[in-house]
Design a protein around this motif. Structure first.
Motif, PDB file in Angstrom:
ATOM      1  N   VAL A  37      12.113 -10.976   0.700  1.00 42.16           N
ATOM      2  CA  VAL A  37      11.634 -11.118  -0.782  1.00 42.16           C
ATOM      3  C   VAL A  37      11.161 -12.649  -0.869  1.00 42.16           C
ATOM      4  CG1 VAL A  37      12.467 -11.411  -3.174  1.00 42.16           C
ATOM      5  CG2 VAL A  37      13.308  -9.794  -1.928  1.00 42.16           C
ATOM      6  N   GLY A  38       9.844 -12.576  -1.486  1.00 45.40           N
ATOM      7  CA  GLY A  38       9.043 -13.618  -1.912  1.00 45.40           C
ATOM      8  C   GLY A  38       8.012 -13.910  -0.717  1.00 45.40           C
ATOM      9  N   SER A  39       7.765 -13.125   0.136  1.00 45.96           N
ATOM     10  CA  SER A  39       6.859 -13.168   1.332  1.00 45.96           C
ATOM     11  C   SER A  39       5.313 -12.933   0.590  1.00 45.96           C
ATOM     12  CB  SER A  39       7.135 -12.114   2.188  1.00 45.96           C
ATOM     13  OG  SER A  39       8.404 -12.576   3.077  1.00 45.96           O
ATOM     14  N   HIS A  40       4.431 -13.504   1.514  1.00 47.10           N
ATOM     15  CA  HIS A  40       3.024 -13.427   0.836  1.00 47.10           C
ATOM     16  C   HIS A  40       2.380 -12.404   1.728  1.00 47.10           C
ATOM     17  CE1 HIS A  40      -0.727 -16.206  -0.155  1.00 47.10           C
ATOM     18  NE2 HIS A  40      -0.865 -15.079  -0.744  1.00 47.10           N
ATOM     19  N   VAL A  41       1.758 -11.552   0.952  1.00 43.04           N
ATOM     20  CA  VAL A  41       1.039 -10.352   1.565  1.00 43.04           C
ATOM     21  C   VAL A  41      -0.324 -10.497   1.146  1.00 43.04           C
ATOM     22  CG1 VAL A  41       0.837  -7.935   1.756  1.00 43.04           C
ATOM     23  CG2 VAL A  41       2.996  -9.021   1.418  1.00 43.04           C
ATOM     24  N   PHE A  42      -1.310 -10.408   2.171  1.00 42.78           N
ATOM     25  CA  PHE A  42      -3.033 -10.420   1.899  1.00 42.78           C
ATOM     26  C   PHE A  42      -3.384  -9.105   1.732  1.00 42.78           C
ATOM     27  CE2 PHE A  42      -7.182 -11.329   3.513  1.00 42.78           C
ATOM     28  CZ  PHE A  42      -7.773 -11.437   2.309  1.00 42.78           C
ATOM     29  N   VAL A  43      -4.110  -8.726   1.050  1.00 44.01           N
ATOM     30  CA  VAL A  43      -4.681  -7.183   0.813  1.00 44.01           C
ATOM     31  C   VAL A  43      -5.938  -7.391   0.675  1.00 44.01           C
ATOM     32  CG1 VAL A  43      -4.564  -4.982  -0.500  1.00 44.01           C
ATOM     33  CG2 VAL A  43      -2.585  -6.670  -0.447  1.00 44.01           C
ATOM     34  N   PRO A  44      -6.863  -7.164   1.675  1.00 45.20           N
ATOM     35  CA  PRO A  44      -8.295  -7.299   1.762  1.00 45.20           C
ATOM     36  C   PRO A  44      -9.160  -6.038   1.160  1.00 45.20           C
ATOM     37  CG  PRO A  44      -7.568  -6.950   4.202  1.00 45.20           C
ATOM     38  CD  PRO A  44      -6.366  -6.952   3.202  1.00 45.20           C
ATOM     39  N   LEU A  45     -10.135  -6.574   0.678  1.00 49.01           N
ATOM     40  CA  LEU A  45     -10.818  -5.312  -0.199  1.00 49.01           C
ATOM     41  C   LEU A  45     -10.073  -4.418  -1.018  1.00 49.01           C
ATOM     42  CD1 LEU A  45     -12.631  -6.432   2.303  1.00 49.01           C
ATOM     43  CD2 LEU A  45     -13.487  -4.085   2.402  1.00 49.01           C
ATOM     44  N   CYS A  46      -9.248  -5.034  -1.759  1.00 45.32           N
ATOM     45  CA  CYS A  46      -7.939  -4.538  -2.575  1.00 45.32           C
ATOM     46  C   CYS A  46      -8.466  -3.543  -3.670  1.00 45.32           C
ATOM     47  CB  CYS A  46      -7.035  -5.577  -2.994  1.00 45.32           C
ATOM     48  SG  CYS A  46      -7.917  -6.606  -4.424  1.00 45.32           S
ATOM     49  N   GLY A  47      -9.699  -3.521  -4.099  1.00 42.08           N
ATOM     50  CA  GLY A  47      -9.994  -2.532  -5.299  1.00 42.08           C
ATOM     51  C   GLY A  47      -9.055  -2.986  -6.591  1.00 42.08           C
ATOM     52  N   LYS A  48      -8.628  -1.952  -7.153  1.00 46.69           N
ATOM     53  CA  LYS A  48      -7.596  -1.880  -8.350  1.00 46.69           C
ATOM     54  C   LYS A  48      -6.426  -0.908  -7.535  1.00 46.69           C
ATOM     55  CE  LYS A  48      -9.200   2.246 -10.923  1.00 46.69           C
ATOM     56  NZ  LYS A  48      -9.533   2.753 -12.368  1.00 46.69           N
ATOM     57  N   ALA A 119       2.102 -11.632   5.766  1.00 50.92           N
ATOM     58  CA  ALA A 119       1.602 -10.172   6.521  1.00 50.92           C
ATOM     59  C   ALA A 119       0.328  -9.673   5.579  1.00 50.92           C
ATOM     60  CB  ALA A 119       2.989  -9.281   6.027  1.00 50.92           C
ATOM     61  N   VAL A 120      -0.095  -8.956   6.467  1.00 55.02           N
ATOM     62  CA  VAL A 120      -1.487  -8.306   5.820  1.00 55.02           C
ATOM     63  C   VAL A 120      -1.328  -6.594   5.661  1.00 55.02           C
ATOM     64  CG1 VAL A 120      -3.959  -7.587   6.230  1.00 55.02           C
ATOM     65  CG2 VAL A 120      -3.145  -9.906   7.009  1.00 55.02           C
ATOM     66  N   TYR A 121      -1.634  -6.151   4.303  1.00 54.87           N
ATOM     67  CA  TYR A 121      -1.544  -4.802   4.308  1.00 54.87           C
ATOM     68  C   TYR A 121      -3.191  -4.432   4.199  1.00 54.87           C
ATOM     69  CZ  TYR A 121      -1.225  -0.350   1.827  1.00 54.87           C
ATOM     70  OH  TYR A 121      -1.225   0.902   1.295  1.00 54.87           O
ATOM     71  N   ASP A 122      -3.532  -3.620   5.247  1.00 57.93           N
ATOM     72  CA  ASP A 122      -4.847  -3.155   5.138  1.00 57.93           C
ATOM     73  C   ASP A 122      -4.997  -1.612   4.688  1.00 57.93           C
ATOM     74  OD1 ASP A 122      -7.269  -2.166   5.929  1.00 57.93           O
ATOM     75  OD2 ASP A 122      -7.656  -3.440   7.559  1.00 57.93           O
ATOM     76  N   ARG A 123      -5.052  -1.155   3.671  1.00 62.38           N
ATOM     77  CA  ARG A 123      -5.350   0.247   3.357  1.00 62.38           C
ATOM     78  C   ARG A 123      -6.618   0.399   2.962  1.00 62.38           C
ATOM     79  NH1 ARG A 123      -7.415   3.978  -0.827  1.00 62.38           N
ATOM     80  NH2 ARG A 123      -6.934   5.873   0.401  1.00 62.38           N
ATOM     81  N   ALA A 124      -7.600   1.191   3.860  1.00 63.02           N
ATOM     82  CA  ALA A 124      -8.959   1.443   3.572  1.00 63.02           C
ATOM     83  C   ALA A 124      -9.787   0.517   3.739  1.00 63.02           C
ATOM     84  CB  ALA A 124      -9.039   2.346   2.084  1.00 63.02           C
ATOM     85  N   LEU A 144      -8.020 -15.868   8.885  1.00 61.74           N
ATOM     86  CA  LEU A 144      -7.378 -15.944   7.507  1.00 61.74           C
ATOM     87  C   LEU A 144      -5.956 -15.916   7.584  1.00 61.74           C
ATOM     88  CD1 LEU A 144     -10.007 -14.189   5.289  1.00 61.74           C
ATOM     89  CD2 LEU A 144      -9.665 -16.482   5.232  1.00 61.74           C
ATOM     90  N   SER A 145      -5.302 -14.945   8.145  1.00 62.81           N
ATOM     91  CA  SER A 145      -3.959 -14.651   7.994  1.00 62.81           C
ATOM     92  C   SER A 145      -3.417 -15.449   9.408  1.00 62.81           C
ATOM     93  CB  SER A 145      -3.785 -13.131   8.301  1.00 62.81           C
ATOM     94  OG  SER A 145      -3.849 -12.755   9.464  1.00 62.81           O
ATOM     95  N   GLN A 146      -3.968 -16.147  10.308  1.00 66.15           N
ATOM     96  CA  GLN A 146      -3.339 -16.873  11.152  1.00 66.15           C
ATOM     97  C   GLN A 146      -2.618 -15.855  12.070  1.00 66.15           C
ATOM     98  OE1 GLN A 146      -1.558 -20.185   9.473  1.00 66.15           O
ATOM     99  NE2 GLN A 146      -3.285 -21.624  10.350  1.00 66.15           N
ATOM    100  N   SER A 147      -3.296 -14.727  12.355  1.00 68.06           N
ATOM    101  CA  SER A 147      -2.620 -13.548  13.163  1.00 68.06           C
ATOM    102  C   SER A 147      -1.242 -13.013  12.618  1.00 68.06           C
ATOM    103  CB  SER A 147      -2.347 -14.148  14.501  1.00 68.06           C
ATOM    104  OG  SER A 147      -3.504 -14.653  15.126  1.00 68.06           O
TER     105      SER A 147
END
Length: 214
Positions: A37-48, A119-124, A144-147
């Protein structure tokens, strides 16, 4: 593929790529990332995407990147949150509790904007890129995510039937761009219940990318 392509899609509401509900594979496999909990997730090209609200509800911090201001305005409207909007290095930056979204060109982001990613969440996002841009896209994401570990979700279908985007992916496609940095584990395939552009039946797949041991 130019930025104007995606601007036009949002302006003409040709947004079939917007799922409109929380992604089933995200719900099923988020625990594979072993996030606290509290972890930082990057979502590229996130739209809405509805996935952002779900990640926030799970207790994560989220940073997104999106080209279309219309998408981001609608994202915050659907979250029923009034964002603080700032300007930084040519980006409009929308902020609310535990959520930051950079509006502008993903490829111009640096570690001055995106940092301390767990962590990265790449959906689409990966599947939105033609092959000619995947090297640049994946290299930027790694930097950007440092792997940071990734949960990657995308479609697999017969590309001979229809051209993308979204483009079809499989283990080999992902490995071509990520195997030097990550171990790649295919977690799941489910019936997407839809046809790409009304033509090609598609499976939706989920892959876990873990950084290689140094």
């Amino acid at each position: 593929m130019k930025a104007s392509f995606w601007f036009e899609k949002w302006q003409t509401r040709e947004i079939a790529f917007h799922e409109g509900k929380v992604n089933k594979l995200l719900e099923k496999h988020i625990d594979a990332l072993n996030l606290e909990v509290g972890s930082h997730v990057f979502v590229p090209l996130c739209g809405k995407t509805k996935d952002i609200a779900w990640l926030l509800h799970k207790g994560y911090k989220v940073t997104g990147a999106e080209l279309s201001p219309e998408a981001v305005i609608e994202l915050f409207e659907e979250l029923q949150t009034e964002p603080l909007v700032e300007s930084l290095d040519g980006y409009d930056v929308y902020k609310s509790t535990n959520l930051t979204v950079y509006v502008g060109d993903y490829f111009n982001l640096t570690d001055a904007h995106i940092h301390n990613i767990d962590a990265v969440y790449d959906r689409a996002a990966f599947i939105a890129m033609p092959a000619s841009m995947l090297g640049q896209y994946s290299s930027k994401l790694i930097a950007l995510s440092q792997s940071a570990p990734q949960l990657l979700v995308g479609y697999s279908y017969d590309q001979k039937l229809i051209s993308g985007p979204p483009f079809s992916i499989d283990n080999d496609t992902i490995a071509e761009y990520y195997k030097s940095t990550y171990s790649i584990e295919h977690l799941d395939f489910i019936d997407s219940g839809e046809k790409i552009k009304g033509v090609a039946a598609a499976l939706e797949g989920c892959w876990l990318l873990r950084p290689n041991k140094k």
